[in-house]
Scaffold this active site. Structure first.
Site, PDB file in Angstrom:
ATOM      1  CG  ASP A  65      -2.199  -0.788   1.036  1.00  0.00           C
ATOM      2  OD1 ASP A  65      -2.284  -1.519   0.047  1.00  0.00           O
ATOM      3  OD2 ASP A  65      -3.086  -0.686   1.900  1.00  0.00           O
ATOM      4  CB  CYS A 103      -3.390  -6.775  -1.061  1.00  0.00           C
ATOM      5  SG  CYS A 103      -2.331  -7.964  -0.407  1.00  0.00           S
ATOM      6  CE  LYS A 157      -0.880  -8.495   2.256  1.00  0.00           C
ATOM      7  NZ  LYS A 157      -1.563  -7.199   2.488  1.00  0.00           N
ATOM      8  CG  HIS A 159      -3.772 -11.069   1.783  1.00  0.00           C
ATOM      9  ND1 HIS A 159      -4.062  -9.747   1.565  1.00  0.00           N
ATOM     10  CD2 HIS A 159      -4.919 -11.633   2.242  1.00  0.00           C
ATOM     11  CE1 HIS A 159      -5.311  -9.514   1.895  1.00  0.00           C
ATOM     12  NE2 HIS A 159      -5.853 -10.646   2.310  1.00  0.00           N
ATOM     13  CG  ASN A 317      -2.317  -2.264  -3.662  1.00  0.00           C
ATOM     14  OD1 ASN A 317      -2.437  -3.417  -3.282  1.00  0.00           O
ATOM     15  ND2 ASN A 317      -2.339  -1.252  -2.807  1.00  0.00           N
ATOM     16  CE  LYS A 338      -5.683  -1.763  -0.400  1.00  0.00           C
ATOM     17  NZ  LYS A 338      -5.440  -2.057   1.022  1.00  0.00           N
TER      18      LYS A 338
END
Ligand SMILES: *[C@@H]1O[C@H](CO)[C@@H](O)[C@H](O)[C@H]1NC(C)=O
Ligand SMILES: *[C@@H]1O[C@H](CO)[C@@H](O)[C@H](O)[C@H]1NC(C)=O
Ligand SMILES: *[C@@H]1O[C@H](CO)[C@@H](O)[C@H](O)[C@H]1NC(C)=O
Ligand SMILES: *[C@@H]1O[C@H](CO)[C@@H](O)[C@H](O)[C@H]1NC(C)=O
Ligand SMILES: *[C@@H]1O[C@H](CO)[C@@H](O)[C@H](O)[C@H]1NC(C)=O
Ligand SMILES: *[C@@H]1O[C@H](CO)[C@@H](O)[C@H](O)[C@H]1NC(C)=O
Length: 603
Positions: A65, A103, A157, A159, A317, A338
């Site tokens: 982000d 994401c 991360k 995800h 992103n 975003k």
């Protein structure tokens, strides 16, 4: 010892075909496929000739982000990112790297080399309580590098799914994972709270095992330490095995909603001149991320690995300036943010460095999609992914290596037909948007650029600051050369001048919009009315419909209350397997019981 090898790193071999190819590319701009056949042929040629050389280490540092304007190489002096900037000026600034706007789809595209619409990952993100993930029949970048002899490590991360153990990184091609499986965690206690459901659990693991050793330590540093350790271990082994390291930071993503902005005191102390507290924390979060980049390069330098490494920095992103998880991130001067179809959601501030590049110290304007990174980095390592994978990503390695910018790139940014149908698509200079997210509240120009008052005092000596970084000095040692920092910084900054076609509003909920993104990077001049009946637009529209028709249905699944961490010692875990194992234990137990009863009756 003297060995003769034809190395792809020496420029002499492939130059002839390349030059003719570059000349040809000008004529072939309208015919991407022919051009691509030729380029793939060239890549194959390079691959063959470099078979004898070692594969490079590949290090990707991914921010979460981070806004387009939140690195100072784009020109902002509000807070500075000297290490990232030094990497950017020493290497190649990827001026038009496009990611997905969120994401999960973005990471799915990175790891599969495919558009999210072709893997079912196109709609929103995986919320921790939802039982879905990247489909198990997809091959990941880690699978491919591992098969080709790399050590593969994910730090940070994931995800891309955790409801089943099979969804998690060490089952998806990574030899090693240290980090979290869900959307984000607290920077200090590595807990994820799903406030609306009252779920609260720890989410941090070393491979499959939960680890609490990091509790109390700032996660940006924890992940950096682990990446440095990985590099040091690798270097000290002195093995010929190449390393694929994805350092996937939490920073500067917001933490849990009840305490979103977190930074160490010493980092915050540098930003006393920023009056807004949220923004002060944000600056400190980004600054710590910047230090991470410095420490990673230092480790590569210490281990003599720079000469043979490709280092990429990027964001997953655009930044969230407003709304959910907003951090004061700025995508100035781009439109949107975003989770929106605009450039502010899609354009990533990114740079890549390798001694292989002919034009170190340049701004590369070629459009490149996050899904191109798989085939491009694979090509850098002499790997040609199986054509059966049907990648959407293109191998842009030779374009990147030699610095040409003539490949016409088609990019399906978003086709999402769930809830708020919207799409964002680009081919060359043309971009089409139709529909939007969040009922259009993020459709404006949301970011700002501070030009007076809250300016970092160190920006007065910006050039010296960059040249003083260890990143600059180490990279200069391996690939010295003149760099015009001021010139590069200027080239990498985007200005919103009024396009010659004038300001023409776009209301994407009412009608599609068409932009000439080259002339109008800020999406101010909607050309739809003028072009709506033209073959230019109709062809784009047809192509979009074709992608939409062939899209994989979204994998999203509704929340499953069985995920509740309270059922699993306050850990977020692969609850569907845990459930299975509990059931299995009960069956096992009843068999034991029956067996005992049976033997009792026999007495
Ligand atoms: C994976 O399986 C799904 C569902 O069966 C299918 O639509 C998709 O094409 C498969 N993907 C691959 C890469 O085989
Ligand atoms: C690493 O190995 C190479 C050859 O395998 C050798 O020449 C070199 O001295 C070694 N370096 C270290 C630091 O051990
Ligand atoms: C800081 O800035 C944010 C975003 O502009 C704003 O929402 C917030 O109210 C500001 N905080 C203070 C204390 O002014
Ligand atoms: C750069 O480093 C030199 C030598 O350590 C120091 O004197 C100078 O103040 C530094 N400049 C900046 C801008 O940090
Ligand atoms: C560096 O770039 C700036 C801005 O483009 C230009 O004015 C300057 O002359 C350049 N300096 C050198 C040494 O080339
Ligand atoms: C495009 O076609 C529509 C419907 O046929 C018509 O109303 C419109 O005026 C045309 N626009 C242009 C720019 O030709």
């Amino acid at each position: 010892m003297f060995t003769f090898k034809v190395d792809s790193r020496s420029s002499s071999g492939p130059l002839l075909p390349l030059q003719s190819l570059m000349a040809m590319s000008a004529h072939l701009r309208d015919n991407g496929s022919i051009f691509w056949l030729l380029t793939i042929g060239l890549a194959g040629f390079i691959t063959l000739s470099s078979a004898a050389s070692d594969k490079p280490n590949i290090i990707i540092i991914m921010a979460d982000d981070l806004g387009f304007d939140d690195v100072s190489f784009r020109g902002s002096n509000n807070f500075l990112t000297p290490n990232i900037d030094a990497l950017a000026y020493s290497g190649v600034i990827l001026n038009n790297l496009y990611t997905a706007p969120m994401c999960t789809p973005s990471r799915a595209a990175l790891l599969t080399g495919k558009y999210p619409i072709n893997t079912g990952m196109q709609h929103f993100v995986i919320v921790n309580d939802q039982p879905w993930g990247l489909p198990l029949n997809e091959t990941t970048m880690a699978d491919i590098f591992k098969e080709n002899g790399f050590r593969t490590s994910l730090i940070g991360k994931w995800h891309l799914g955790m409801s089943q153990r099979n969804f998690t990184p060490t089952e998806r091609g990574f030899d090693h994972h240290l980090g979290y499986l869900g959307a984000y965690v607290d920077y200090y206690d590595q807990n994820y709270k799903q406030m609306s459901k009252g779920y609260h659990g720890h989410d941090f693991r070393e491979n499959l095992k939960s680890t609490h050793d990091q509790v109390g330590h700032y996660v940006t540093d924890v992940l950096t330490d682990a990446a440095v350790q990985e590099i040091d271990d690798h270097g000290s082994k002195n093995s010929t095995q190449p390393l694929f390291l994805l350092l996937s930071h939490l920073a500067p993503h917001a933490a849990n909603e009840d305490n979103p902005m977190q930074a160490p005191e010493d980092e915050l102390a540098q930003f006393g001149y920023i009056l807004n507290e949220t923004h002060r924390y944000y600056a400190a979060m980004v600054s710590r991320l910047d230090r991470s980049v410095g420490r990673v390069i230092e480790a590569l330098g210490r281990q003599d690995m720079l000469q043979n490494s490709i280092v990429l920095f990027m964001s997953d992103n655009g930044g969230p300036t407003q709304g959910e998880h907003s951090t004061t991130a700025s995508n100035y001067p781009l439109r949107g943010q975003k989770n929106s179809p605009w450039e502010g959601g899609l354009r990533s501030s990114a740079a890549i460095w390798s001694t292989e590049f002919e034009r170190l110290g340049s701004v590369w304007k070629q459009q490149i999609y996050i899904g191109d990174l798989l085939p491009t980095l694979a090509a850098a390592a002499g790997i040609s992914p199986d054509p059966e994978l049907h990648l959407d990503g293109l191998n842009l390695w030779s374009a990147l290596k030699y610095g040409y910018e003539s490949v016409e790139r088609e990019i399906v940014h978003v086709i999402d037909e769930v809830e708020e149908p919207h799409l964002s698509y680009m081919r060359g200079k043309w971009k089409v948007i139709s529909g939007t997210t969040s009922n259009g509240i993020y459709d404006g120009w949301l970011g700002e650029r501070v030009t007076s008052g809250e300016v970092n005092p160190r920006s007065e000596v910006y050039d010296d600051l960059i040249r003083n970084t260890s990143v600059w000095q180490l990279l200069q040692q391996v690939s010295s050369g003149k760099r015009n920092i001021t010139g590069l910084r200027k080239q990498a900054s985007v200005e919103c001048v009024e396009p010659s076609t004038g300001i023409r509003p776009c209301l994407p909920q009412l009608a599609p919009c068409l932009f000439d993104i080259e002339a109008d990077p800020c999406e101010q001049s909607n050309l739809y009315e003028e072009y709506r009946n033209s073959t230019v637009f109709l062809e784009l529209w047809q192509r979009i419909q074709q992608f939409a028709r062939n899209a994989h249905p979204p994998n999203n699944k509704p929340a499953d209350p069985k995920c509740d961490p309270r059922l699993y010692r306050n850990e977020w875990t692969w609850w569907q397997d845990e459930k299975a194992s509990t059931a299995a234990q009960m069956i096992h137990f009843s068999w034991l019981l029956m067996g005992t009863l049976y033997s009792l009756t026999m007495i």
